[in-house]
Design a protein around this motif. Structure first.
Motif, mmCIF file in Angstrom:
data_model
loop_
_atom_site.group_PDB
_atom_site.id
_atom_site.type_symbol
_atom_site.label_atom_id
_atom_site.label_comp_id
_atom_site.label_asym_id
_atom_site.label_seq_id
_atom_site.Cartn_x
_atom_site.Cartn_y
_atom_site.Cartn_z
ATOM 1 N N THR A 14 42.642 42.293 35.674
ATOM 2 C CA THR A 14 43.083 41.023 36.240
ATOM 3 C C THR A 14 44.492 40.678 35.761
ATOM 4 N N THR A 34 35.745 38.738 34.944
ATOM 5 C CA THR A 34 35.736 38.673 36.401
ATOM 6 C C THR A 34 34.355 39.080 36.882
ATOM 7 N N ASP A 53 40.614 43.194 43.071
ATOM 8 C CA ASP A 53 40.238 43.352 41.657
ATOM 9 C C ASP A 53 38.719 43.283 41.564
HETATM 10 MG MG LIG Z 1 39.024 40.683 35.184
#
Ligand SMILES: [Mg+2]
Ligand SMILES: Nc1nc2c(ncn2[C@@H]2O[C@H](COP(=O)(O)OP(=O)(O)OP(=O)(O)O)[C@@H](O)[C@H]2O)c(=O)[nH]1
Lengths: 564, 81
Positions: A14, A34, A53
């Motif tokens: 990220t 995430t 991502d």
């Molecule tokens: Mg991440």
């Protein structure tokens, strides 16, 4: 062009997405930051590029949900390029995933991120040789400092290469062999992480230090923010008074309704922002996974695992991201139990209630009372978890979590985390809380402006008998009803109703009211998240369970407090 | 502890070292541990074992391993003098 960013958890995917796109995505120094795929767009040399991502994974064998999501993405959406991000300090282990990615025959670039840390640890990697062995470009980066990003962008425009690697025996052996060829370890200097862990993970000091950190987080929230809070408070009072002194119903709506109502909540902006700053420091420093280890034994006593600690701590900020963070808990029963008890962890939206009531009824013991409420919420959460695990969600749980090194949070990441969450609070103030101020103002001024016979009075009195055992006046019952939307609305309702709280409530009733507000039900947003993460059955269960517990506990508190 | 004993990781005490020799248990547990680099032949050091999860260092990474999973990692405990 569509690019998938794939790699182990916590390698800086990220952070790299932010560096490539200039985006403001949230990073955190623990595995599992995430949990949902994030998309960021960038124009490189006029070319539109979409970066995706994905949550961090250790393999593609699709045993866990995250692995399945990543695998599905690669097979169904066929990205044009894979950016395989690896932690340069830990190449061998990371290559295990890299070698599994080879099978997809998608062009790849290997990103050796965190080169700065590897170098500090005396680890050198021969990128050229690695590139030859894998048959793909290899780029060294330091995502948080923007190092290597331009080179990576150029390589992205060239499109990467389809990897061609000879697997000798199995991929574990192959990864080991490759790492041996390209990694050179020089003597290591003393590591900050080792020194800090000696203290923070100490057998005797570890848990007291953890508790001290939690304590500091809340004192920081209250004491530092109070002068600012007072300032905002007086500004809103002056404004509300001025506007409502003008003639006309619209001025009354704006002054007595909107400004007073929204103002009563916005006053807490400094407290909430400071809490978010403190939480972001915990999340970015690398302390969170240490808490997993320290708290494991206690958590196990209550049927959870150390893994549940991270979502529980995040719950002090807001239960919505906290419930989502439970996704990184592998064991499904522990995950559901952790998610169901999370709303008992007192989020920032409930703080205004405590500050208001504790300030009125316990002016000399305000902080102690508020801290006790937080602790009480934690206790109810843990006891509930134990009950759920004994009755509904039985079974052994297994887990493993990697400990990252400590990292000094950089101000940009602290800002992103704090601002994203504070912004959410402001948006809520501008929508739900504002909307509710109009509703409440309307209810109090129609059909007559005599409050007792207004809709508000009628409705409150109608529901009052339900809460007769606690002896609350109808205004408080109405506040509870309205607060089901968002807990901030409890304070807002009382403010618009001009409730003379300390005149119509006893101290024991006030205590019971705070406890009830803490427990009575997850707000609408949290409920929606519980439904998304666990299904509607569990979200209905959460409502019934928490209301029952709140009712019972508030009653007991009222009775006991009255006797003392 | 007897000489050259093969024991579950969880039996090691703080400060003990050993070598992973086997992983027992279902496919899920095995493949998860393999992917994390906890594979036979690797040296492992126990940094903490206080009744809850166990804290280990392996391959230069640190892991917190729940007791249940740590039962499934069989290690060859190194004799301490
Ligand atoms: Mg991440
Ligand atoms: N020193 C250093 N720290 C970095 C670098 N890249 C990322 N970090 C830090 O590493 C931590 C993890 O970064 P993230 O970008 O959240 O990692 P991720 O791969 O997205 O993690 P998950 O979402 O959990 O899979 C954060 O604290 C970052 O600030 C780097 O190149 N050098």
């Amino acid at each position: 062009m569509k690019i998938a960013m794939i790699g182990n958890p916590n390698v800086g995917k990220t952070a790299l997405l932010n560096a490539l796109t200039g985006g403001n995505f949230e990073v955190g120094n623990f595995p599992g930051t995430t949990v949902e795929k994030k998309e960021g767009k960038a124009k490189i040399d006029g070319k539109e590029i979409l970066f995706v991502d994905l949550p961090g994974i250790y393999s593609l064998e699709a045993h866990s949900l995250d692995e399945k999501v990543a695998k599905d993405f690669l097979t169904k959406e066929r990205p044009d390029l894979i950016l395989n991000i690896v932690n340069a300090s830990n190449l061998e282990r990371n290559l295990y995933l890299t070698l599994q990615l080879v099978d997809f025959k998608i062009p790849m670039i290997l990103v050796l991120n965190m080169i700065d840390e590897a170098e500090k640890r005396g680890i050198r990697i021969d990128a050229e040789r690695l590139s030859k062995i894998l048959g793909i470009p290899v780029i060294k980066t330091v995502a948080v400092k923007g190092i290597g990003i331009e080179e990576l962008k150029r390589e992205i425009l060239r499109g990467g290469k389809v990897p061609r690697v000879e697997i000798e025996g199995n991929i574990i052996k192959t990864a080991e062999k490759i790492a041996k060829k390209v990694v050179r370890v020089e003597e290591r200097r003393i590591d900050l992480t080792e020194i800090l862990d000696d203290v923070f993970m100490d057998k005797h000091l570890g848990i007291p230090i953890f508790i001290a950190f939690m304590w500091m987080m809340f004192t920081f929230t209250f004491t530092v923010a109070t002068p600012l809070t007072d300032l905002i408070d007086s500004a809103f009072s002056v404004l509300a008074e001025y506007v409502s002194s003008l003639n006309g119903i619209v001025f009354s709506l704006i002054g007595d309704g909107v400004i007073k109502g929204v103002g009563s909540v916005l006053v807490f902006l400094p407290n909430i922002a400071f809490l978010f700053v403190a939480l972001s420091l915990l999340e970015l420093s690398g302390y969170m996974p240490r808490a997993v280890y320290l708290m494991d034994k206690i958590m196990t006593t209550f049927g959870l695992t150390g893994r549940s600690v991270i979502p529980l701590i995040m719950g002090f900020g807001c239960n919505v991201p906290a419930v989502m963070a439970t996704r990184s808990i592998e064991d499904d029963r522990v995950r559901i139990a952790t998610l169901l008890v999370n709303p008992f962890i007192s989020c920032s939206a409930r703080l205004p209630i405590y500050v208001l009531f504790a300030g009125l009824f316990f002016p000399n013991a305000k902080t102690i009372v508020i801290m006790s409420l937080y602790a009480f919420g934690v206790a109810i959460a843990l006891i509930s978890a134990l009950i759920f695990r004994k009755v509904l969600l039985r079974g052994e749980a297994e887990y493993i979590i990697e400990l990252p090194p400590y990292r000094i949070p950089n101000w940009r990441d602290v800002w992103i985390l704090t601002w994203n969450r504070t912004k959410h609070f402001l948006q809520k103030a501008g929508t739900v809380i504002l909307g509710m101020s109009v509703v409440i103002w309307f209810l109090t001024n129609f059909p007559t402006s005599n409050i007792e016979s207004s809709y508000a009075g009628t409705l409150g009195k109608l529901l009052q008998p339900i809460f007769a055992p606690m002896g609350w006046d109808w205004q408080f019952v109405l506040a509870i009803l309205m607060g089901a939307v968002a807990k901030e609305v409890v304070v807002e309702t009382l403010s618009i109703l001009n409730t003379p709280i300390s005149q119509i409530m006893t101290t024991s009733q006030a205590l019971a009211f705070m406890v009830f507000s803490l427990l009575y039900m997850p707000c609408i947003a949290t409920l929606a998240t519980i439904k998304a993460e666990a299904g509607w059955k569990w979200s209905i269960f959460a409502v019934i369970y928490s209301f029952t517990v709140a009712y019972f506990v508030a009653f007991v508190v009222e009775v006991i407090a009255r006797l003392i | 502890m007897s000489l050259n004993s093969k024991v579950p990781l969880i039996m090691l005490r703080e400060g003990d070292e050993g070598v992973v020799v086997d992983i027992i248990g279902g496919r899920g547990a095995v493949s998860k541990l393999l992917a994390l680099g906890i594979v036979p032949g690797k040296k492992v050091k126990v940094l903490g074992n206080r009744g809850g999860a166990i804290l280990i260092s392996i391959n230069g990474s640190k892991f917190v391993v729940g007791r249940g999973l740590a039962m499934k990692v069989i290690v060859h405990a190194k004799q301490k003098n």
